[in-house]
Structures are given as structure tokens and as C-alpha cells.
Scaffold this active site. Structure first.
Site, PDB file in Angstrom:
ATOM      1  N   GLU A   1       0.814  -1.198   0.000  1.00 15.70           N
ATOM      2  CA  GLU A   1       0.000   0.000   0.000  1.00 15.70           C
ATOM      3  C   GLU A   1       0.859   1.265   0.000  1.00 15.70           C
ATOM      4  O   GLU A   1       0.532   2.241  -0.660  1.00 15.70           O
ATOM      5  CB  GLU A   1      -0.946  -0.009   1.204  1.00 15.70           C
ATOM      6  CG  GLU A   1      -2.169   0.837   0.955  1.00 15.70           C
ATOM      7  CD  GLU A   1      -3.150   0.794   2.120  1.00 15.70           C
ATOM      8  OE1 GLU A   1      -3.090  -0.185   2.892  1.00 15.70           O
ATOM      9  OE2 GLU A   1      -3.939   1.730   2.265  1.00 15.70           O
ATOM     10  N   ASP A   2       1.948   1.237   0.736  1.00 12.42           N
ATOM     11  CA  ASP A   2       2.670   2.486   0.981  1.00 12.42           C
ATOM     12  C   ASP A   2       4.027   2.622   0.299  1.00 12.42           C
ATOM     13  O   ASP A   2       4.677   3.649   0.423  1.00 12.42           O
ATOM     14  CB  ASP A   2       2.884   2.670   2.502  1.00 12.42           C
ATOM     15  CG  ASP A   2       1.569   2.815   3.233  1.00 12.42           C
ATOM     16  OD1 ASP A   2       0.564   3.115   2.551  1.00 12.42           O
ATOM     17  OD2 ASP A   2       1.539   2.632   4.453  1.00 12.42           O
TER      18      ASP A   2
END
Ligand code: MN
Length: 741
Positions: A93-94
């Protein structure tokens, strides 16, 4: 205060100190024999690189977060892939890392967990109404096909909650409320009591800081005052166990603050009035000893009626087992005592996690068993859940069948719609609102434009485009899955076609009426049509008109009757007869053939339907209807060149009704072949074998030895014709076969 907030406190205390990876591998080594620590170490290195340079709001390196999450997972005694997934859970996600990277480096198992956590993380809960919390819980359960996904998500949430101080105030409130709505019930459902307790107390701290402080102060005061009392009870329990030759551990612990708060709210009590704030727990070796201790406790102190609960013989849905009793203890104080085995204690702390772990070593066969066991536990929980809920819930959950039969779809605004598996954007549009469905023109799934026929998948975010001018298409009926969409589409089409038929009827009556010197609009206004509707056994004037529009009743019949009534004529002999003007397609009427019920018009029956005569569509081919003036509905092939000259207003969607195998339809074919003796007989024999009737034929021979045969044949449908033509092509002398339109 024993063991409350264990995870959270630890997380808070160490918020500024990075956990070292060795602390995690050390814990894992305590409960797994010969663990795959290399997997965990490699995940750590990968995560450290991926998150390099990222900082949390607290100012510490981002890596501290996945480390804490992995540590919580290790404390929950989870397996190596789960702990590794905890280290990797934010990388997709990051950071630049992809799920394929994870799969390649750490295997599908780890990748699947990380993928599941990432998907849940992408749900935007903030915009959702609290009332939808149950939906979201279901959604999460459905998405997390591997229960370990939920474990990682809960560990993630626990660490985020314990570092919530660094968030802005409004965010703290949102996240805390979401935790209370979704994650603590989820922890409860999975039997993760320690996680649930910590989450709830942290939520109370952020959502009701005053009350949290009051309870904390109150407990401190009571605890100091009551320490003597607690020691006394502990001593008495110790003695009675000893004198009965039982060994066990005894604890006294304050209940968690959120449960005290709940009790105060539910029963309208002040803190001072809340009794049994301290729960005593006796842990022994066997079930038999549990009941023995219960007997001893009840003979020493009087039990309070209605407070005894036997969760050993009837475990809670989440596997929790224990005996609970409340008794009148020393000095007349009510005290609650829980009695359970060490095994039950483990379940109470670690929940389902405690059930599937590490009885066998890591061969692939036993790993499979482990998986089977894991899912069977989850299934069992779901089963019990079903039994416990009310009958309506039970019925609807029967359909739920764990994960398979339903998909949960998000609107861009974050609302959830529950749809059957295979549902399409059109179903979704109708589930939002009938108007959205009726005017839907297109859809984006997860930001990408897709056809309206696309089957939606669990967790998809779907955006619907609408246009007020757009109408539902009959084609939609072929792919929609929900009853709602189906009935709405049919209803719309029916209403629309009825309105159109009424408009058409008025127009036809007006036009032909003029030729008989009848002012139809005036006759309608003067109420003549109410009487006519009655005479023609139609309920209302609109019903009468729609019958005319659909050619069930000819305008001539109505007009002749109207003429007679207005002019006060008894018989109809004196009524002037005026034939309607002919349209181009009607000039073909001699060729037209009534085709009974091979064709159907959605929502309309008893209509005279016939083929137009200019073209001969076969079942299976696209067709279109045309409401003729007084001569029923003429069916054309959709590709018929005459169609584009017809009035668009009068075009009607029609379809083959199926089940008409016996009916035969004419088709023209041409066969180009070598002029060989006996070929015609061969062709006729093949057609006959294929059950194809020859109506008529022409034969033309060219000088170069090539012949051209043209037949009108009778076939059942397009497939029947094609099979026959293919068969003809097997003859060497046949050069080409064509269907003539
Ligand atoms: Mn995270």
C-alpha cells in the site's frame, strides 16, 4: 491490575524504542519447534528497505510500525507466514513494492495475507454510516478468506490505536469510533479477548476521555482500599484448593474499563455502585477439577441466582469456555469467579489462533491438515453463529454460505451494497435507486471503464454514470442477476411501450377518423370513449387505446362503432367504410404469413404477429417488430433494408419465444456448383436427410459448366439451415452455398 492492556501498554511503553527483530524471532521460537526464522528475517530486511526514509507521525522511522505489528502477532502465537506478513503488511500500500514481489520472494501464502490486508486497508470506512458496521464486518469476513488476514489487520489496528496520540483530534475520534464499530466486535467474534479489551479501552480513552479518567481514578482508589479484600479472597480460595488437594493458579484482576463503562450506562449506575469490578479467576488442570472448584466455591459462599453460566458444556460461538459464577463473598460483597482449564485460558486469550497451531511439524501434508483444521474452525464458528442468531438472520445467513454466494460492492462514497455472485453494474445501479438503474449508461469498476455486463467481484468499488435521456434496454434482461433489476427493467419497458401504444392509437384514430369526418380528440373529450371502452370490454380508455396501439383491435372497428353512436345509427351497414392508407411494407401483405406464437413481445400478448414478407428472418437471428396500422405487428429481420424506412415510433422490440422447434420458416438459399449429372438428386437427398423441406427452386446453367441453384426451403432455425448448408458443402461438386436475404 493484572494483564489488562498488556499489548497496548507494551506498545505505548516502547513507542520510541525500536523493537529489534530478534525479540520477535525469540518469541516465535518459544511456541514453534524448529521455526522458519529465515522467512521472518528476510521479511524484516525487505520491509526495512521498502519503508526506508518513511516516517510516522510520531517522528519515528516507519519501520517501527510493522515491527510492532509483527511482535503483537508473535505474542498471539501465530505462525511464521503470518508474522512475516505482519512485517510486510504496509509495503504494497505504501511503498513501490508489488504483491508479485512479495509472492516471488516470500511465497503465495505470505502474499495472499498481505494482499488481503491491503484490500481491507483500501476500504474507506470514514465516510460510512455507523449503522453499516454490521455490513462492514461481514464484508471483512468475506474478504478475509484466510483468517490470518484478520489477525494481521487486528494487530495493525491495535498498534495504530496505541499510537493514536499523534493523529489530529478529529481523526482520533473517527478511528476510535470505527474501531469500536468494527474491529473490537471482530476481535470478539474471533475470541481474541485480549485484543478486544485493549481496543475497547483505547477507544473509551479517546471517545470519552472524562469518563475514562473517572473510572481510572475510581479504580485506583478502590484498588488501594480493596487490596486487603482481594488478598483475603485470594487467600481463602488458595486454602480451599489446598485442603482438597487441588493445584491451580488464582488471579484477581480488574475488569476492563470499557466493560465497566458499559455496565454503568446499561444499568444507570455510578462507579461506586458497580460491584464485582474485580474478577477472580481459578485455573486448574482438568474439566473435572473445574466443576469440583465450582462446588467448593458454592459451598463456601452463597451463589447469586441467575448468575451462574456454564460455558464449558455450552461454549460461546467463538469457542470461549469457562464457568462463571457470582457469589456473596466476605463482608457481603458480590464477587465474580471464573473457573477454567489452562487450555481454555489459552483460547480465551488467543482465541481461534490457539486451536490450529503447531501440533505437527512442518511437512506439507501436515501443513495441509493445519489449513483444513483452520478453516473447519472458522466454519464451525460461523455455524454456531447461525444457530445463535434469530431465525431471520439464520435464513439469510444460510444463503451466505461463508464466502461464495454474495459479493459486497462499494459506491465511490463508501456505501455498501450486498449483491448475489455474478451481479453486474446494472444490478448495482438498481440496488442504489431505480432512477440510477433506469438511466445508467456506463460504469467504472475500481476506476476503470467496463462493459455493463461485467460480473462484479467482492470489494469492487463501482461508479455508475447516468444520463436522464437514457432508458433501460431489453438486452439488460439477459445478464442482470437480481430480481429487483429484472422487475424494474420489465416494468419500465412495459410502461413505456404502453404509453407509446396509446400515443400511436390516438394518432391512428385521429388520422383515419378525419377521413370519416370524425373528430376523435373531441370524441375522447366528450366521453364517447368511456362507453366504447366498456363495449369493447376494456377497463379504461387507456386500455382501449393501448389495445388499438398493439393492433389487438383495429382502428376501423372502433371508428365505425363511434360513427354509428355519434350519428345515432342502429346497424352498421350505413357506416361508410374507409380503408386505411397502405404503408410500403403492407404492400407485401400477400407474402406475409401469420406465425402464431413463435415470436413474443415482452409483457404483451394476444397481438397479431406476422412476418413482414420482405425478409425472412430465422429463429436465432436478430429481429425487430413494427406496429402496422391495423394489421398487427410485422416482424422484420433487424438487418432488413426496409427497416430504416419505417417510422421509428412504431418499432418494437420482439424476440423469438423459443420452444418453437416444430415450426418451420422459409429461407432462400443459392448453391453454385459444377454441372454434373445426378448432382441435383444428391442435393435434394441431402436436404431431405437434414429434414429440410424444399418449397420451390430454380435451376440455371452457365456455358462454362457452372450451375446456379436457388431454393426456397423450410427450416426450423438458423442453426438448422447452417447445418444443412455445411452438409451440402461436403459434396465435391458444390462450390459455394449462400443464404439469400
Ligand atoms: Mn499498518
Amino acid at each position: 491490575m493484572v494483564d489488562t492492556h498488556r499489548f497496548a501498554k507494551e506498545a505505548q511503553d516502547t513507542a520510541i524504542i525500536m523493537i529489534r527483530i530478534n525479540e520477535i524471532t525469540d518469541v516465535v521460537s518459544t511456541y514453534i519447534d524448529d521455526p522458519d526464522l529465515d522467512l521472518i528475517r528476510r521479511a524484516y530486511v525487505f520491509s526495512a528497505r521498502a519503508h526506508e526514509g518513511q516516517v510516522r507521525l510520531s517522528g519515528e522511522p516507519y519501520l517501527s510500525h510493522p515491527l510492532h505489528v509483527a511482535k503483537i502477532l508473535a505474542d498471539m502465537r501465530l505462525d511464521e507466514p503470518t508474522v512475516a506478513a505482519g512485517l510486510l503488511h504496509d509495503t504494497v500500500e505504501d511503498t513501490d513494492a508489488t504483491i508479485d514481489d512479495i509472492a516471488e520472494l516470500f511465497g503465495e501464502e505470505v502474499a495472499d495475507i498481505v494482499d488481503g490486508v491491503t484490500k481491507i486497508g483500501m476500504m474507506d470506512f470514514e465516510s460510512k454510516a455507523i449503522a453499516k458496521a454490521e455490513n462492514i464486518r461481514k464484508m471483512i469476513l468475506a474478504m478475509a478468506e484466510d483468517i490470518r488476514v484478520l489477525m494481521v489487520k487486528l494487530a495493525d489496528r491495535l498498534h495504530n490505536m496505541s499510537t493514536l496520540d499523534f493523529q489530529k483530534n478529529y481523526k482520533q475520534l473517527l478511528i476510535a469510533q470505527e474501531t469500536l464499530d468494527i474491529y473490537s466486535p471482530l476481535a470478539n467474534r474471533l475470541g481474541l479477548y485480549m485484543v478486544k479489551r485493549d481496543l475497547e479501552d483505547l477507544c473509551l480513552y479517546y471517545l470519552k476521555p472524562d469518563i475514562f479518567q473517572n473510572i481510572t481514578d475510581g479504580l485506583e482508589r478502590q484498588h488501594t482500599l480493596g487490596k486487603e479484600y482481594v488478598d483475603k479472597v485470594l487467600g481463602l480460595l488458595q486454602d480451599v484448593l489446598k485442603s482438597n488437594e487441588l493445584t491451580g493458579s488464582i488471579y484477581g484482576r480488574t475488569k476492563h474499563k470499557y466493560s465497566i463503562y458499559n455496565k454503568m450506562v446499561r444499568q444507570g449506575l455510578e462507579l461506586d455502585q458497580v460491584h464485582d469490578i474485580i474478577a477472580f479467576r481459578v485455573i486448574v488442570d482438568s474439566v473435572k477439577e473445574c466443576y469440583a472448584v465450582l462446588g467448593l466455591v458454592h459451598s463456601m459462599w452463597m451463589p447469586i441466582a441467575g448468575r451462574f453460566k456454564d460455558y464449558i458444556s455450552i461454549p460461546k460461538a467463538n469457542m470461549y469456555q469457562s464457568l462463571h459464577t457470582t457469589v456473596v463473598g466476605p463482608e457481603g460483597e458480590r464477587i465474580e469467579i471464573q473457573i477454567r482449564t489452562a487450555e481454555m485460558q489459552k483460547v480465551a486469550e488467543y482465541g481461534v489462533a490457539a486451536h490450529w497451531q503447531y501440533k505437527e511439524s512442518g511437512t506439507s501434508a501436515s501443513k495441509q491438515n493445519r489449513d483444513a483444521e483452520r478453516f473447519s474452525w472458522l466454519r464451525q464458528i460461523m455455524d454456531w453463529q447461525r444457530e445463535l442468531e434469530d431465525p431471520r438472520e439464520f435464513m439469510s445467513s444460510l444463503r451466505f454460505d461463508l464466502f461464495n454466494d454474495e459479493v459486497y460492492i462499494f459506491t465511490p462514497g463508501g456505501d455498501i451494497q450486498e449483491l448475489p455472485d455474478g451481479a453486474t453494474p446494472v444490478d448495482f445501479a438498481y440496488s442504489i435507486h431505480t432512477d440510477v438503474g433506469n438511466h445508467c449508461t456506463g460504469a467504472k469498476v475500481n476506476g476503470r471503464l467496463v462493459p455493463l455486463t461485467t460480473a462484479l467481484k467482492n470489494g469492487d468499488t463501482v461508479e455508475i454514470f447516468t444520463d436522464k435521456k437514457r432508458k433501460p434496454s431489453r438486452d439488460w434482461l439477459k445478464f442482470v442477476k437480481t430480481a429487483k433489476a429484472r422487475t424494474r427493467i420489465k416494468h419500465y419497458i412495459r410502461t413505456e411501450e404502453r404509453e407509446r401504444s396509446i400515443r400511436l392509437a390516438k394518432e391512428m384514430l385521429e388520422k383515419e377518423g378525419r377521413r370519416m369526418n370524425l373528430n376523435v380528440p373531441k370524441a375522447i373529450k366528450d366521453g364517447y370513449f368511456v362507453m366504447l371502452a366498456d363495449e369493447f370490454s376494456c377497463g379504461t380508455v387507456d386500455d382501449l387505446l393501448s389495445n388499438v396501439g398493439y393492433s389487438r383491435i383495429t382502428p376501423r372497428k372502433i371508428l365505425r362503432r363511434l360513427y354509428a353512436v355519434i350519428n345515432n345509427i342502429e346497424g352498421e351497414e350505413e357506416v361508410p367504410d374507409v380503408h386505411p392508407a397502405q404503408t410500403p411494407e403492407e404492400k407485401d401483405k400477400d407474402k406475409a404469413k401469420d406465425i402464431g406464437n413463435a415470436i413474443e413481445i415482452e409483457g404483451v400478448d394476444n397481438v397479431l404477429i406476422r412476418f413482414a414478407g420482405c425478409c425472412t428472418p430465422l429463429p436465432g437471428e436478430p429481429i425487430i417488430g413494427y406496429i402496422s396500422r391495423g394489421r398487427g405487428v410485422a416482424v422484420h429481420s433487424a438487418t432488413c433494408p426496409n427497416v430504416k424506412n419505417l417510422e421509428e415510433e412504431r418499432l418494437l422490440n420482439v424476440s423469438w419465444s423459443g420452444g418453437q422447434e416444430e415450426a418451420s420458416h422459409p429461407a432462400q438459399i443459392s448453391i453454385r456448383c459444377k454441372n454434373i449429372k445426378g448432382l441435383l438428386a444428391k442435393i435434394c437427398s441431402i436436404l431431405s436427410d437434414q429434414d429440410v423441406n424444399i418449397d420451390s427452386g430454380t435451376f440455371r446453367s452457365d456455358v462454362d459448366g457452372i450451375s446456379l441453384l436457388e431454393f426456397t426451403v423450410e427450416v426450423r432455425d438458423l442453426g438448422h439451415l447452417h447445418r444443412a448448408l455445411n452438409k451440402l458443402k461436403t459434396l465435391d461438386a458444390v462450390l459455394e452455398t449462400t443464404r439469400l436475404s
